[in-house]
Design an enzyme around this catalytic site. Structure first.
Site, PDB file in Angstrom:
ATOM      1  CG  HIS A  57      40.118  59.356  27.767  1.00  0.00           C
ATOM      2  ND1 HIS A  57      40.205  58.259  28.590  1.00  0.00           N
ATOM      3  CD2 HIS A  57      40.439  60.427  28.512  1.00  0.00           C
ATOM      4  CE1 HIS A  57      40.535  58.661  29.801  1.00  0.00           C
ATOM      5  NE2 HIS A  57      40.696  59.963  29.778  1.00  0.00           N
ATOM      6  CG  ASP A  62      28.817  45.692  35.504  1.00  0.00           C
ATOM      7  OD1 ASP A  62      28.053  46.577  35.956  1.00  0.00           O
ATOM      8  OD2 ASP A  62      29.805  45.262  36.126  1.00  0.00           O
ATOM      9  CB  ILE A  94      33.134  35.110  36.260  1.00  0.00           C
ATOM     10  CG1 ILE A  94      33.799  35.834  37.440  1.00  0.00           C
ATOM     11  CG2 ILE A  94      31.755  35.713  35.968  1.00  0.00           C
ATOM     12  CD1 ILE A  94      34.196  37.271  37.166  1.00  0.00           C
ATOM     13  CB  THR A 142      29.728  41.014  33.592  1.00  0.00           C
ATOM     14  OG1 THR A 142      30.110  39.656  33.342  1.00  0.00           O
ATOM     15  CG2 THR A 142      28.218  41.154  33.606  1.00  0.00           C
ATOM     16  NE  ARG A 199      38.645  45.177  33.690  1.00  0.00           N
ATOM     17  CZ  ARG A 199      38.133  44.724  34.822  1.00  0.00           C
ATOM     18  NH1 ARG A 199      36.856  44.377  34.866  1.00  0.00           N
ATOM     19  NH2 ARG A 199      38.857  44.629  35.913  1.00  0.00           N
ATOM     20  CB  ALA A 258      29.052  42.727  37.799  1.00  0.00           C
ATOM     21  CG  PHE A 259      32.610  44.696  42.184  1.00  0.00           C
ATOM     22  CD1 PHE A 259      32.350  45.686  41.273  1.00  0.00           C
ATOM     23  CD2 PHE A 259      32.913  45.058  43.488  1.00  0.00           C
ATOM     24  CE1 PHE A 259      32.388  47.021  41.631  1.00  0.00           C
ATOM     25  CE2 PHE A 259      32.958  46.394  43.861  1.00  0.00           C
ATOM     26  CZ  PHE A 259      32.694  47.377  42.915  1.00  0.00           C
ATOM     27  CD  GLU A 283      33.772  50.483  33.356  1.00  0.00           C
ATOM     28  OE1 GLU A 283      34.056  50.127  34.461  1.00  0.00           O
ATOM     29  OE2 GLU A 283      33.650  49.715  32.395  1.00  0.00           O
TER      30      GLU A 283
HETATM   31  P1  NAD Z   1      39.583  33.883  35.141  1.00  0.00           P
HETATM   32  O1  NAD Z   1      41.017  34.249  34.963  1.00  0.00           O
HETATM   33  O2  NAD Z   1      39.205  32.887  36.171  1.00  0.00           O
HETATM   34  O3  NAD Z   1      39.013  33.351  33.738  1.00  0.00           O
HETATM   35  C1  NAD Z   1      39.324  33.915  32.502  1.00  0.00           C
HETATM   36  C2  NAD Z   1      39.197  32.812  31.447  1.00  0.00           C
HETATM   37  O4  NAD Z   1      39.395  33.419  30.159  1.00  0.00           O
HETATM   38  C3  NAD Z   1      40.255  31.701  31.585  1.00  0.00           C
HETATM   39  O5  NAD Z   1      39.623  30.436  31.575  1.00  0.00           O
HETATM   40  C4  NAD Z   1      41.151  31.892  30.366  1.00  0.00           C
HETATM   41  O6  NAD Z   1      41.688  30.679  29.856  1.00  0.00           O
HETATM   42  C5  NAD Z   1      40.187  32.526  29.373  1.00  0.00           C
HETATM   43  N1  NAD Z   1      40.845  33.301  28.320  1.00  0.00           N
HETATM   44  C6  NAD Z   1      41.853  34.189  28.456  1.00  0.00           C
HETATM   45  N2  NAD Z   1      42.170  34.701  27.249  1.00  0.00           N
HETATM   46  C7  NAD Z   1      41.329  34.131  26.347  1.00  0.00           C
HETATM   47  C8  NAD Z   1      41.170  34.255  24.947  1.00  0.00           C
HETATM   48  N3  NAD Z   1      41.931  35.074  24.229  1.00  0.00           N
HETATM   49  N4  NAD Z   1      40.207  33.519  24.354  1.00  0.00           N
HETATM   50  C9  NAD Z   1      39.448  32.665  25.077  1.00  0.00           C
HETATM   51  N5  NAD Z   1      39.553  32.489  26.409  1.00  0.00           N
HETATM   52  C10 NAD Z   1      40.486  33.228  27.034  1.00  0.00           C
HETATM   53  O7  NAD Z   1      38.824  35.259  35.351  1.00  0.00           O
HETATM   54  P2  NAD Z   1      37.386  35.472  36.039  1.00  0.00           P
HETATM   55  O8  NAD Z   1      37.549  35.581  37.520  1.00  0.00           O
HETATM   56  O9  NAD Z   1      36.413  34.491  35.497  1.00  0.00           O
HETATM   57  O10 NAD Z   1      37.054  36.939  35.520  1.00  0.00           O
HETATM   58  C11 NAD Z   1      36.881  37.185  34.135  1.00  0.00           C
HETATM   59  C12 NAD Z   1      36.944  38.689  33.898  1.00  0.00           C
HETATM   60  O11 NAD Z   1      35.790  39.284  34.490  1.00  0.00           O
HETATM   61  C13 NAD Z   1      38.128  39.383  34.641  1.00  0.00           C
HETATM   62  O12 NAD Z   1      39.310  39.345  33.925  1.00  0.00           O
HETATM   63  C14 NAD Z   1      37.619  40.783  34.810  1.00  0.00           C
HETATM   64  O13 NAD Z   1      38.049  41.563  33.713  1.00  0.00           O
HETATM   65  C15 NAD Z   1      36.100  40.630  34.794  1.00  0.00           C
HETATM   66  N6  NAD Z   1      35.490  40.986  36.080  1.00  0.00           N
HETATM   67  C16 NAD Z   1      34.507  41.917  36.081  1.00  0.00           C
HETATM   68  C17 NAD Z   1      33.889  42.275  37.277  1.00  0.00           C
HETATM   69  C18 NAD Z   1      32.779  43.295  37.307  1.00  0.00           C
HETATM   70  O14 NAD Z   1      32.473  43.831  38.374  1.00  0.00           O
HETATM   71  N7  NAD Z   1      32.127  43.575  36.175  1.00  0.00           N
HETATM   72  C19 NAD Z   1      34.294  41.680  38.481  1.00  0.00           C
HETATM   73  C20 NAD Z   1      35.313  40.715  38.447  1.00  0.00           C
HETATM   74  C21 NAD Z   1      35.901  40.368  37.227  1.00  0.00           C
END
Ligand code: NAD
Length: 333
Positions: free
Chosen positions: A278, A255, A151, A229, A231, A302-303, A260
């Site tokens: 909680h 988001d 993302i 967006t 967590r 967002a998704f 939540e």
């Molecule tokens: P991804 O696993 O492809 O990317 C996560 C990135 O974070 C990786 O490049 C990783 O190296 C980096 N990372 C992990 N720990 C770290 C730290 N401590 N410091 C710096 N970088 C760090 O995940 P993604 O598909 O890009 O999704 C990211 C997050 O978005 C998901 O984990 C999820 O929680 C959230 N998400 C939200 C929605 C929504 O509807 N709001 C939908 C999908 C995902």
């Protein structure tokens, strides 16, 4: 196999219905919780979305459980330690919505930069005045991306399309992506200090809990914008309220919030208000944020586009088929 699919809407069932020819498949519209778990103690496979809590207590209610297929990328709602101990396989949907969630980042950001909600509210009342609606251009501003996975990289790509400069931080930098998309990796503190807009894309882990708190807000530019967006747990919402009220952060687009699922279901709040499940201080902070004019909150949506939900269902179905065929895929544990 007894397969129970929770949090499922009627139109989504068709993705799993033909499994019924060989398996006992049950659809539940409810989330999975300690109470709802009691209904299907013989489940061998369960599938949920992120509003179910698959903590140690809930998992204990399923003595025959072999597999969990979460219909999400994030899996912080699942107690992985218990799954490892009991050899319960957990499969996720690694990528279904990188474009979808990244587009939502810009939906929030443009709504902030153009005062879109206030502007539309105003014209609906027949008021076409401009007072208070002056926004700002994205072009030329610096976007800070924390987490350049699926993302984050896509958000960087869109930001470049708006002629923004992009700086990023990740524990595992992808220099080839940086080169191809046109952004630069910097230290975390440098990204905080450079960003006019900070967008968070790291997963919820112990290391990312409150990654953005008072010290990080202090390191940011005056009047920066925060978009989350990823967590809710990544931002300390109490510090965010402080940063918003001092003007350090001009506006936020969120988001996700720490409490939540509770906010989503106020009845749950009444049931749990006096339990320790909680964090009531975060819950209170969430409620304060909901009322601030310079904070735009969406309900973890967002998704939620037609295309992304289709991809989630398709991948979850292949995750189930692969596990049943003893060739599991997309395992996170
Ligand atoms: P991804 O696993 O492809 O990317 C996560 C990135 O974070 C990786 O490049 C990783 O190296 C980096 N990372 C992990 N720990 C770290 C730290 N401590 N410091 C710096 N970088 C760090 O995940 P993604 O598909 O890009 O999704 C990211 C997050 O978005 C998901 O984990 C999820 O929680 C959230 N998400 C939200 C929605 C929504 O509807 N709001 C939908 C999908 C995902």
């Amino acid at each position: 196999m007894k397969i129970v699919i929770y949090e499922i809407e009627p139109w989504e069932r068709e993705a799993f219905e033909d499994l019924q020819a060989e398996h006992d498949v049950v659809f539940e519209s409810s989330t999975l919780s300690t109470e709802t778990a009691l209904k299907h103690p013989d489940a061998e496979i369960i599938s949920t979305f992120v509003y179910s809590s698959l903590d140690a207590d809930v998992l204990q209610k399923f003595p025959q459980l072999k597999m969990i297929a979460t219909r999400s990328t994030g899996f912080d709602h699942i107690h992985l330690k218990t799954c490892v101990e009991r050899d319960i396989k957990v499969a996720n949907v690694p990528s279904y919505g990188e474009a979808t969630v990244a587009e939502h980042v810009f939906a929030l950001l443009l709504a902030i930069s153009h005062h879109l909600i206030d502007a539309v509210d105003r014209t609906r009342r027949g008021d076409f005045s401009q007072a208070g609606l002056r926004g700002f251009d994205l072009m030329g501003k610096t976007m800070g991306i924390v987490g350049t996975g699926h993302i984050g990289r896509h958000a960087a790509h869109i930001a470049r399309g708006f002629s923004m400069k992009v700086v990023a931080y990740d524990i595992a930098p992808d220099e080839a992506a940086a080169e191809a998309i046109g952004f630069r990796y910097r230290d975390f503190k440098d990204v905080l200090g450079a960003a006019d807009v900070l967008s968070l894309h790291v997963p919820a882990t112990p290391a990312t809990r409150h990654m953005i708190a008072a010290e990080e807000f202090a390191a940011m530019k005056d009047g920066a914008i925060l978009i989350n967006t990823a967590r809710g747990s990544i931002v300390d919402v109490r510090s965010l309220i402080g940063a918003l009220s001092s003007g350090k952060i001009a506006a936020a687009g969120l988001d996700v919030l720490p409490e939540e699922p509770v906010i989503r279901e106020e009845a749950e709040l009444l049931r749990s208000a006096f339990s320790h499940e909680h964090d009531l201080e975060s819950l209170l902070a969430d409620h304060i944020l909901l009322r601030l004019r310079n904070v735009l909150i969406t309900p973890h949506s967002a998704f939620n586009t037609r295309e992304a939900v289709r991809r989630i269902l398709d991948t979850t179905r292949t995750n189930l088929d692969a596990f049943i065929a003893a060739q599991p895929q997309n395992l996170v544990s």
